[in-house]
Design a protein around this motif. Structure first.
Motif, PDB file in Angstrom:
ATOM      1  N   LEU A   1       0.834  -1.213   0.000  1.00 42.78           N
ATOM      2  CA  LEU A   1       0.000   0.000   0.000  1.00 42.78           C
ATOM      3  C   LEU A   1       0.861   1.252   0.000  1.00 42.78           C
ATOM      4  O   LEU A   1       0.565   2.220  -0.724  1.00 42.78           O
ATOM      5  CB  LEU A   1      -0.924   0.004   1.221  1.00 42.78           C
ATOM      6  N   ASP A   2       1.914   1.231   0.801  1.00 41.16           N
ATOM      7  CA  ASP A   2       2.813   2.393   0.856  1.00 41.16           C
ATOM      8  C   ASP A   2       3.449   2.653  -0.511  1.00 41.16           C
ATOM      9  O   ASP A   2       3.749   3.812  -0.845  1.00 41.16           O
ATOM     10  CB  ASP A   2       3.902   2.172   1.901  1.00 41.16           C
ATOM     11  N   GLN A   3       3.661   1.594  -1.276  1.00 38.88           N
ATOM     12  CA  GLN A   3       4.281   1.733  -2.598  1.00 38.88           C
ATOM     13  C   GLN A   3       3.248   1.994  -3.699  1.00 38.88           C
ATOM     14  O   GLN A   3       3.578   1.931  -4.881  1.00 38.88           O
ATOM     15  CB  GLN A   3       5.097   0.476  -2.923  1.00 38.88           C
ATOM     16  N   LYS A   4       2.009   2.283  -3.284  1.00 43.01           N
ATOM     17  CA  LYS A   4       0.937   2.660  -4.229  1.00 43.01           C
ATOM     18  C   LYS A   4       0.668   1.557  -5.255  1.00 43.01           C
ATOM     19  O   LYS A   4       0.613   1.791  -6.464  1.00 43.01           O
ATOM     20  CB  LYS A   4       1.296   3.963  -4.967  1.00 43.01           C
ATOM     21  N   ILE A   5       0.471   0.345  -4.763  1.00 43.20           N
ATOM     22  CA  ILE A   5       0.175  -0.776  -5.642  1.00 43.20           C
ATOM     23  C   ILE A   5      -1.130  -0.540  -6.393  1.00 43.20           C
ATOM     24  O   ILE A   5      -2.047   0.119  -5.884  1.00 43.20           O
ATOM     25  CB  ILE A   5       0.088  -2.090  -4.818  1.00 43.20           C
ATOM     26  N   GLU A   6      -1.207  -1.034  -7.610  1.00 41.22           N
ATOM     27  CA  GLU A   6      -2.463  -0.983  -8.352  1.00 41.22           C
ATOM     28  C   GLU A   6      -3.489  -1.897  -7.672  1.00 41.22           C
ATOM     29  O   GLU A   6      -3.137  -2.907  -7.066  1.00 41.22           O
ATOM     30  CB  GLU A   6      -2.252  -1.435  -9.804  1.00 41.22           C
ATOM     31  N   ARG A   7      -4.756  -1.539  -7.782  1.00 42.60           N
ATOM     32  CA  ARG A   7      -5.864  -2.276  -7.170  1.00 42.60           C
ATOM     33  C   ARG A   7      -5.626  -2.487  -5.666  1.00 42.60           C
ATOM     34  O   ARG A   7      -5.554  -3.623  -5.176  1.00 42.60           O
ATOM     35  CB  ARG A   7      -6.083  -3.623  -7.873  1.00 42.60           C
ATOM     36  N   PRO A   8      -5.501  -1.399  -4.914  1.00 44.50           N
ATOM     37  CA  PRO A   8      -5.271  -1.534  -3.464  1.00 44.50           C
ATOM     38  C   PRO A   8      -6.416  -2.243  -2.744  1.00 44.50           C
ATOM     39  O   PRO A   8      -6.199  -2.769  -1.648  1.00 44.50           O
ATOM     40  CB  PRO A   8      -5.129  -0.086  -3.001  1.00 44.50           C
ATOM     41  N   GLU A   9      -7.586  -2.273  -3.369  1.00 42.41           N
ATOM     42  CA  GLU A   9      -8.704  -2.969  -2.714  1.00 42.41           C
ATOM     43  C   GLU A   9      -8.417  -4.455  -2.520  1.00 42.41           C
ATOM     44  O   GLU A   9      -8.885  -5.067  -1.548  1.00 42.41           O
ATOM     45  CB  GLU A   9     -10.001  -2.785  -3.520  1.00 42.41           C
ATOM     46  N   GLU A  10      -7.619  -5.043  -3.433  1.00 43.42           N
ATOM     47  CA  GLU A  10      -7.260  -6.454  -3.270  1.00 43.42           C
ATOM     48  C   GLU A  10      -6.366  -6.643  -2.044  1.00 43.42           C
ATOM     49  O   GLU A  10      -6.519  -7.612  -1.279  1.00 43.42           O
ATOM     50  CB  GLU A  10      -6.540  -6.957  -4.525  1.00 43.42           C
ATOM     51  N   VAL A  11      -5.424  -5.726  -1.859  1.00 43.90           N
ATOM     52  CA  VAL A  11      -4.528  -5.790  -0.708  1.00 43.90           C
ATOM     53  C   VAL A  11      -5.325  -5.599   0.582  1.00 43.90           C
ATOM     54  O   VAL A  11      -5.182  -6.354   1.546  1.00 43.90           O
ATOM     55  CB  VAL A  11      -3.435  -4.710  -0.827  1.00 43.90           C
ATOM     56  N   LEU A  12      -6.192  -4.596   0.598  1.00 44.82           N
ATOM     57  CA  LEU A  12      -6.976  -4.316   1.801  1.00 44.82           C
ATOM     58  C   LEU A  12      -7.952  -5.450   2.106  1.00 44.82           C
ATOM     59  O   LEU A  12      -8.201  -5.761   3.277  1.00 44.82           O
ATOM     60  CB  LEU A  12      -7.726  -2.997   1.617  1.00 44.82           C
ATOM     61  N   GLY A  13      -8.474  -6.071   1.062  1.00 48.97           N
ATOM     62  CA  GLY A  13      -9.345  -7.223   1.281  1.00 48.97           C
ATOM     63  C   GLY A  13      -8.599  -8.375   1.931  1.00 48.97           C
ATOM     64  O   GLY A  13      -9.120  -9.029   2.846  1.00 48.97           O
ATOM     65  N   ASN A  14      -7.374  -8.615   1.480  1.00 52.59           N
ATOM     66  CA  ASN A  14      -6.560  -9.678   2.088  1.00 52.59           C
ATOM     67  C   ASN A  14      -6.193  -9.337   3.532  1.00 52.59           C
ATOM     68  O   ASN A  14      -6.207 -10.208   4.406  1.00 52.59           O
ATOM     69  CB  ASN A  14      -5.294  -9.905   1.267  1.00 52.59           C
ATOM     70  N   MET A  15      -5.886  -8.066   3.764  1.00 55.93           N
ATOM     71  CA  MET A  15      -5.577  -7.645   5.125  1.00 55.93           C
ATOM     72  C   MET A  15      -6.792  -7.809   6.033  1.00 55.93           C
ATOM     73  O   MET A  15      -6.686  -8.250   7.185  1.00 55.93           O
ATOM     74  CB  MET A  15      -5.096  -6.191   5.131  1.00 55.93           C
ATOM     75  N   GLY A  16      -7.963  -7.463   5.501  1.00 60.04           N
ATOM     76  CA  GLY A  16      -9.185  -7.626   6.280  1.00 60.04           C
ATOM     77  C   GLY A  16      -9.440  -9.073   6.645  1.00 60.04           C
ATOM     78  O   GLY A  16      -9.857  -9.383   7.768  1.00 60.04           O
ATOM     79  N   ALA A  17      -9.179  -9.979   5.706  1.00 58.23           N
ATOM     80  CA  ALA A  17      -9.389 -11.404   5.969  1.00 58.23           C
ATOM     81  C   ALA A  17      -8.417 -11.910   7.040  1.00 58.23           C
ATOM     82  O   ALA A  17      -8.796 -12.698   7.911  1.00 58.23           O
ATOM     83  CB  ALA A  17      -9.223 -12.198   4.684  1.00 58.23           C
ATOM     84  N   ILE A  18      -7.164 -11.463   6.976  1.00 62.34           N
ATOM     85  CA  ILE A  18      -6.185 -11.872   7.982  1.00 62.34           C
ATOM     86  C   ILE A  18      -6.587 -11.351   9.356  1.00 62.34           C
ATOM     87  O   ILE A  18      -6.554 -12.076  10.363  1.00 62.34           O
ATOM     88  CB  ILE A  18      -4.778 -11.364   7.610  1.00 62.34           C
ATOM     89  N   LEU A  19      -6.981 -10.087   9.417  1.00 64.89           N
ATOM     90  CA  LEU A  19      -7.379  -9.496  10.696  1.00 64.89           C
ATOM     91  C   LEU A  19      -8.593 -10.208  11.273  1.00 64.89           C
ATOM     92  O   LEU A  19      -8.704 -10.382  12.494  1.00 64.89           O
ATOM     93  CB  LEU A  19      -7.662  -8.004  10.505  1.00 64.89           C
ATOM     94  N   ALA A  20      -9.502 -10.650  10.406  1.00 72.09           N
ATOM     95  CA  ALA A  20     -10.658 -11.417  10.880  1.00 72.09           C
ATOM     96  C   ALA A  20     -10.200 -12.746  11.466  1.00 72.09           C
ATOM     97  O   ALA A  20     -10.709 -13.186  12.511  1.00 72.09           O
ATOM     98  CB  ALA A  20     -11.648 -11.634   9.732  1.00 72.09           C
TER      99      ALA A  20
END
Length: 287
Positions: A105-124
């Motif tokens: 995310l810090d490196q401004k990856i394309e489609r950040p929603e995919e990264v945030l979705g994966n992070m959300g799943a891990i946090l869950a």
């Protein structure tokens, strides 16, 4: 001089590596990519391909080592870091995976929603539910139609007892999305259906006609249809749907074996008698 000779030296190995992949010989391809990384250590493509192949063939530790080498030498390869984070997640190295995703995310990856979705799943998975919901909301801020975020937020709100919020997110999942059948099943389970002609009944039946459903999706749809038919007083049809769902569940989960379970319980009791549990270090002072 070595730089000018490198392409001529690597081309045969590249050809053999690609040929091995096309002929479904991943172990041979791994060997050729190892040679390529030794011959051209400055070429990140070879290390990246080696790391991804190692991950695909279940060699997680070797894959992690290859990714670490690659990213140490090429920290700006965000796509490779994303793959590395996914590997870490698959190895249950959840905190490390979260850190790697954050760098993406810090490196401004394309489609950040995919990264945030994966992070959300891990946090869950870590029971950090509020942080998980925040990650899914951030994913939707980038992509309002991101179905996995909607589905996971629906699960979160349902567990929190806020059915109206859960219903809202489930209804935003489009029919063409792979998550749509599961969303329909959850909607049916959460609604009180008293009308035998309710549209959700025909929609569930329509979804069950699809030939690309996973067994668990089909099972969930049968259970959901059984529930709404029971709500609507269609008891015979509901029973039939329950039978179909139970048959799928029986294939997914092994039958209860009393003798085996008794042995397992006896083994646990014996372990306690040997002081195994008492020797474990408590993770908290709370009971």
């Amino acid at each position: 001089e070595l730089h000018t000779l490198e392409p001529r030296a690597t081309e045969p190995l590249e050809f053999l590596a690609m040929l091995s992949l096309q002929s479904a010989q991943p172990d041979a391809a791994i060997g050729f990519f190892r040679q390529l990384t030794e011959l051209a250590p400055g070429n990140p493509l070879y290390v990246d391909r080696l790391a991804s192949l190692l991950a695909r063939t279940g060699r997680a530790e070797e894959a992690q080592a290859a990714y670490l080498l690659l990213l140490e030498q090429n920290p700006g390869l965000t796509a490779s870091r994303f793959n590395y984070a996914g590997l870490l997640r698959g190895c249950n190295a959840n905190e490390e995976a979260l850190e790697a995703y954050q760098v993406c995310l810090d490196q401004k990856i394309e489609r950040p929603e995919e990264v945030l979705g994966n992070m959300g799943a891990i946090l869950a998975d870590l029971n950090r539910n509020e942080e998980s919901a925040e990650a899914f909301h951030r994913a939707l801020a980038h992509a309002p139609d991101h179905a996995p975020a909607h589905y996971n937020l629906a699960l979160y709100y349902e567990e929190c007892g806020s059915w109206s919020e859960a219903q809202h997110h489930l209804q935003l999942i489009p029919q063409a999305d792979p998550l749509y059948p599961r969303a329909m099943a959850r909607l049916a389970q959460g609604e009180a259906i008293t009308d035998a002609q309710h549209p959700i009944i025909s929609e569930l039946r329509s979804q069950l006609q699809r030939d690309n459903l996973q067994p668990l999706e089909r099972e969930e749809l049968h259970f959901a249809l059984a529930k709404v038919l029971d709500d609507a007083g269609q008891y015979a049809q509901a029973f039939t749907e329950c039978e179909s769902a139970n048959a799928l569940a029986a294939e997914r989960a092994p039958a209860y074996r009393s003798a085996f379970e008794e042995q397992q319980v006896s083994r646990i009791i014996a372990s306690e008698e040997e002081g195994v549990w008492a020797a474990l270090e408590p993770v908290s002072e709370e009971p």
